[in-house]
Design a protein around this motif. Sequence first.
Motif, mmCIF file in Angstrom:
data_model
loop_
_atom_site.group_PDB
_atom_site.id
_atom_site.type_symbol
_atom_site.label_atom_id
_atom_site.label_comp_id
_atom_site.label_asym_id
_atom_site.label_seq_id
_atom_site.Cartn_x
_atom_site.Cartn_y
_atom_site.Cartn_z
ATOM 1 N N LEU A 215 0.874 -1.175 0.000
ATOM 2 C CA LEU A 215 0.000 0.000 0.000
ATOM 3 C C LEU A 215 0.905 1.217 0.000
ATOM 4 C CD1 LEU A 215 -2.980 1.028 0.281
ATOM 5 C CD2 LEU A 215 -2.577 1.099 2.751
ATOM 6 N N ARG A 216 1.004 1.895 -1.154
ATOM 7 C CA ARG A 216 1.965 2.988 -1.311
ATOM 8 C C ARG A 216 1.316 4.352 -1.465
ATOM 9 N NH1 ARG A 216 6.996 2.100 -2.770
ATOM 10 N NH2 ARG A 216 7.150 4.174 -1.832
ATOM 11 N N PHE A 217 0.095 4.407 -1.995
ATOM 12 C CA PHE A 217 -0.537 5.698 -2.286
ATOM 13 C C PHE A 217 -1.676 6.010 -1.328
ATOM 14 C CE2 PHE A 217 -3.616 8.437 -4.453
ATOM 15 C CZ PHE A 217 -2.794 9.484 -4.842
ATOM 16 N N TYR A 218 -2.616 5.080 -1.183
ATOM 17 C CA TYR A 218 -3.769 5.288 -0.299
ATOM 18 C C TYR A 218 -3.394 4.954 1.144
ATOM 19 C CZ TYR A 218 -6.178 5.360 -4.793
ATOM 20 O OH TYR A 218 -6.559 5.654 -6.077
ATOM 21 N N GLY A 219 -4.304 5.226 2.060
ATOM 22 C CA GLY A 219 -4.053 4.943 3.468
ATOM 23 C C GLY A 219 -3.468 6.138 4.202
ATOM 24 N N ARG A 220 -3.711 6.204 5.496
ATOM 25 C CA ARG A 220 -3.326 7.372 6.293
ATOM 26 C C ARG A 220 -1.813 7.578 6.344
ATOM 27 N NH1 ARG A 220 -6.220 9.734 11.588
ATOM 28 N NH2 ARG A 220 -4.715 11.369 12.069
ATOM 29 N N SER A 225 2.831 10.986 4.890
ATOM 30 C CA SER A 225 4.180 11.130 4.342
ATOM 31 C C SER A 225 4.215 12.147 3.207
ATOM 32 C CB SER A 225 4.692 9.782 3.841
ATOM 33 O OG SER A 225 4.000 9.373 2.674
ATOM 34 N N ARG A 226 3.061 12.408 2.582
ATOM 35 C CA ARG A 226 2.999 13.410 1.510
ATOM 36 C C ARG A 226 2.467 14.752 2.011
ATOM 37 N NH1 ARG A 226 0.760 8.942 -1.112
ATOM 38 N NH2 ARG A 226 -1.309 9.887 -1.201
ATOM 39 N N GLY A 227 2.328 14.882 3.314
ATOM 40 C CA GLY A 227 1.922 16.154 3.900
ATOM 41 C C GLY A 227 0.430 16.390 3.942
ATOM 42 N N ILE A 228 -0.386 15.348 3.697
ATOM 43 C CA ILE A 228 -1.841 15.481 3.772
ATOM 44 C C ILE A 228 -2.267 15.307 5.220
ATOM 45 C CG2 ILE A 228 -4.048 14.478 3.048
ATOM 46 C CD1 ILE A 228 -2.639 13.529 0.504
ATOM 47 N N THR A 229 -3.015 16.280 5.745
ATOM 48 C CA THR A 229 -3.429 16.235 7.157
ATOM 49 C C THR A 229 -4.943 16.324 7.322
ATOM 50 O OG1 THR A 229 -3.136 18.638 7.329
ATOM 51 C CG2 THR A 229 -1.253 17.246 7.942
ATOM 52 N N GLN A 237 -21.680 14.371 5.510
ATOM 53 C CA GLN A 237 -21.843 15.463 6.475
ATOM 54 C C GLN A 237 -20.535 15.803 7.181
ATOM 55 O OE1 GLN A 237 -25.130 14.155 8.979
ATOM 56 N NE2 GLN A 237 -26.627 15.041 7.575
ATOM 57 N N ASN A 238 -19.451 15.722 6.428
ATOM 58 C CA ASN A 238 -18.139 15.999 6.994
ATOM 59 C C ASN A 238 -17.507 17.144 6.214
ATOM 60 O OD1 ASN A 238 -15.397 15.891 7.873
ATOM 61 N ND2 ASN A 238 -15.638 13.716 8.370
ATOM 62 N N GLU A 239 -17.265 18.252 6.902
ATOM 63 C CA GLU A 239 -16.711 19.438 6.249
ATOM 64 C C GLU A 239 -15.331 19.173 5.650
ATOM 65 O OE1 GLU A 239 -16.729 22.790 8.823
ATOM 66 O OE2 GLU A 239 -18.927 22.925 8.917
ATOM 67 N N ARG A 240 -14.594 18.268 6.225
ATOM 68 C CA ARG A 240 -13.254 17.984 5.731
ATOM 69 C C ARG A 240 -13.283 17.322 4.361
ATOM 70 N NH1 ARG A 240 -9.069 16.185 10.440
ATOM 71 N NH2 ARG A 240 -9.354 18.009 11.790
ATOM 72 N N ALA A 241 -14.416 16.743 3.994
ATOM 73 C CA ALA A 241 -14.526 16.052 2.712
ATOM 74 C C ALA A 241 -14.959 16.964 1.569
ATOM 75 C CB ALA A 241 -15.523 14.904 2.835
ATOM 76 N N ILE A 242 -15.361 18.196 1.890
ATOM 77 C CA ILE A 242 -15.956 19.080 0.877
ATOM 78 C C ILE A 242 -15.013 19.313 -0.300
ATOM 79 C CG2 ILE A 242 -16.756 21.438 0.432
ATOM 80 C CD1 ILE A 242 -17.941 21.427 3.270
ATOM 81 N N ASN A 243 -13.762 19.558 -0.032
ATOM 82 C CA ASN A 243 -12.808 19.857 -1.108
ATOM 83 C C ASN A 243 -11.858 18.702 -1.412
ATOM 84 O OD1 ASN A 243 -13.736 22.577 -1.458
ATOM 85 N ND2 ASN A 243 -12.633 23.138 0.419
ATOM 86 N N ASP A 244 -12.204 17.537 -0.931
ATOM 87 C CA ASP A 244 -11.365 16.364 -1.190
ATOM 88 C C ASP A 244 -11.761 15.745 -2.531
ATOM 89 O OD1 ASP A 244 -9.886 14.062 -1.218
ATOM 90 O OD2 ASP A 244 -10.864 13.139 0.520
ATOM 91 N N PRO A 245 -10.866 15.737 -3.529
ATOM 92 C CA PRO A 245 -11.220 15.174 -4.838
ATOM 93 C C PRO A 245 -11.466 13.670 -4.806
ATOM 94 C CG PRO A 245 -8.878 15.662 -4.751
ATOM 95 C CD PRO A 245 -9.482 16.251 -3.506
ATOM 96 N N PHE A 276 -7.913 7.851 2.433
ATOM 97 C CA PHE A 276 -6.745 8.141 3.257
ATOM 98 C C PHE A 276 -7.044 7.936 4.740
ATOM 99 C CE2 PHE A 276 -6.023 10.990 -0.503
ATOM 100 C CZ PHE A 276 -5.034 10.201 -1.061
ATOM 101 N N GLY A 277 -8.036 7.102 5.023
ATOM 102 C CA GLY A 277 -8.377 6.789 6.395
ATOM 103 C C GLY A 277 -7.667 5.552 6.886
ATOM 104 N N ASP A 278 -7.996 5.162 8.098
ATOM 105 C CA ASP A 278 -7.435 3.950 8.694
ATOM 106 C C ASP A 278 -8.244 2.730 8.239
ATOM 107 O OD1 ASP A 278 -5.441 5.276 10.245
ATOM 108 O OD2 ASP A 278 -7.016 5.921 11.631
ATOM 109 N N GLY A 279 -7.666 1.544 8.444
ATOM 110 C CA GLY A 279 -8.391 0.311 8.210
ATOM 111 C C GLY A 279 -8.249 -0.280 6.822
#
Length: 427
Positions: A215-220, A225-229, A237-245, A276-279
């Motif tokens: 698993l090199r690209f997806y996952g938390r 490691s690429r600076g995504i926080t 209903q999650n504001e953090r997802a609004i601008n996530d492509p 980019f979540g856990d699991g």
Amino acid sequence: MSKNYALVGTGGRAEFFYGAIARDFKETAKLVAFCDINTTRMNYANQLLTEKYNHPEIPSYKSNDFETMIKKEKPDTVIVTSIDRTHHHYIIQSLELGCDVITEKPMTTDVEKCKQIMDTIHRTKNQVRVTFNYRYAPHNTKIKELISSDVIGEVYSVNFEWALDTQHGADYFRRWHRDKRNSGGLLVHKATHHFDLVNFWLGTTPETVYALGDLRFYGRENAESRGITNFYQRAHQNERAINDPFAIKLEANSHLKAMYLEAEYEDGYHRDQSVFGDGISIEDTLGVLIKYKSKAILNYSLNAYMPWEGFIVVFNGSKGRLEVQVREQSYINSGGSKTDEGKVREKSIRVLPMFGKPYDVEVKEEKGGHGGGDPLLLNDLFGQSKEDKFNRSASHTDGATSILTGIAGNMSINTGLPVRVDDLLTL
């Protein structure tokens, strides 16, 4: 003569089958029941039947009433489109209750389940067919025809690269597939198509498999490691997802909303998990080296985060070389534009004789998904089947051979060692 069909698993892939029966095969096929763990989802399937296909509503049964459904509705064949890890359960139970089976790929996800299916088929003498629609795509059939016609002689080696884009590929990391216990990972769930194509094209089966993957690209961890926080577990209903492509908005799509969002209260399944979540326990970057019983060698790769979707495959033979490139526009399973399902955007097939002039091979596309391949498969399943010189209909043996390649690959990734396929299961 018309046959009766029951379908178990009314999620995203189910409509491909029940919609075809209701629309195109009324003279030869009859839907008699739905079965699922989720009543809301079955109700929606019945709604589509009545409103979209003008078909009468059919009885629906919860999964724990599967045997009751078989005994009461008496289907000749059960169509299995449930979550991959449950395929074996419904296949085996159907066979033991006297039914034939049509199952979505992969037939199952591990060696033990595969053995159970094979043993049950041998004992009951009933039939299992696996729906490898890629075999029916005109360009894939043409490859089979060219190789069988000895155009490039005996095939010694194959380089096969499959690219999943950031729409389709990412979707495996939002859904239940992200848990390897559910899907067997992409080497089983997705690459079963590709390994089956090589078996189909070359007319041989795998002997030894060696694989690497991670698993090199997806996952938390990779996102960090690429600076995504901007982390979250699901988009609804999650504001953090609004601008996530990479986020999928269930409430913005009436089909996804009815099939998944409104059904969550019954089974707790979230269709919109963050890539980019856990699991996540499946790989997104895979390489496999396979030696076949014909002595041909396959170098295969699968990457699930590419800017385009499709494949490049090259065959090197005793009389020349065959080069193929196909670019497809796929769709987010049960949510994207159905008119784009498996649509071929660009393709090229080029023959390079060892001592002759290279030439391109034209392939005529027909209406329907995968260049017209899907309607051919559906007619083979539910209509008046015709003699097929390419033998594209896939049996349980074909289904087992393809998944055992992926299962061997998973074992090799875990151990770092090559795996002999015949040591897994005697077909």
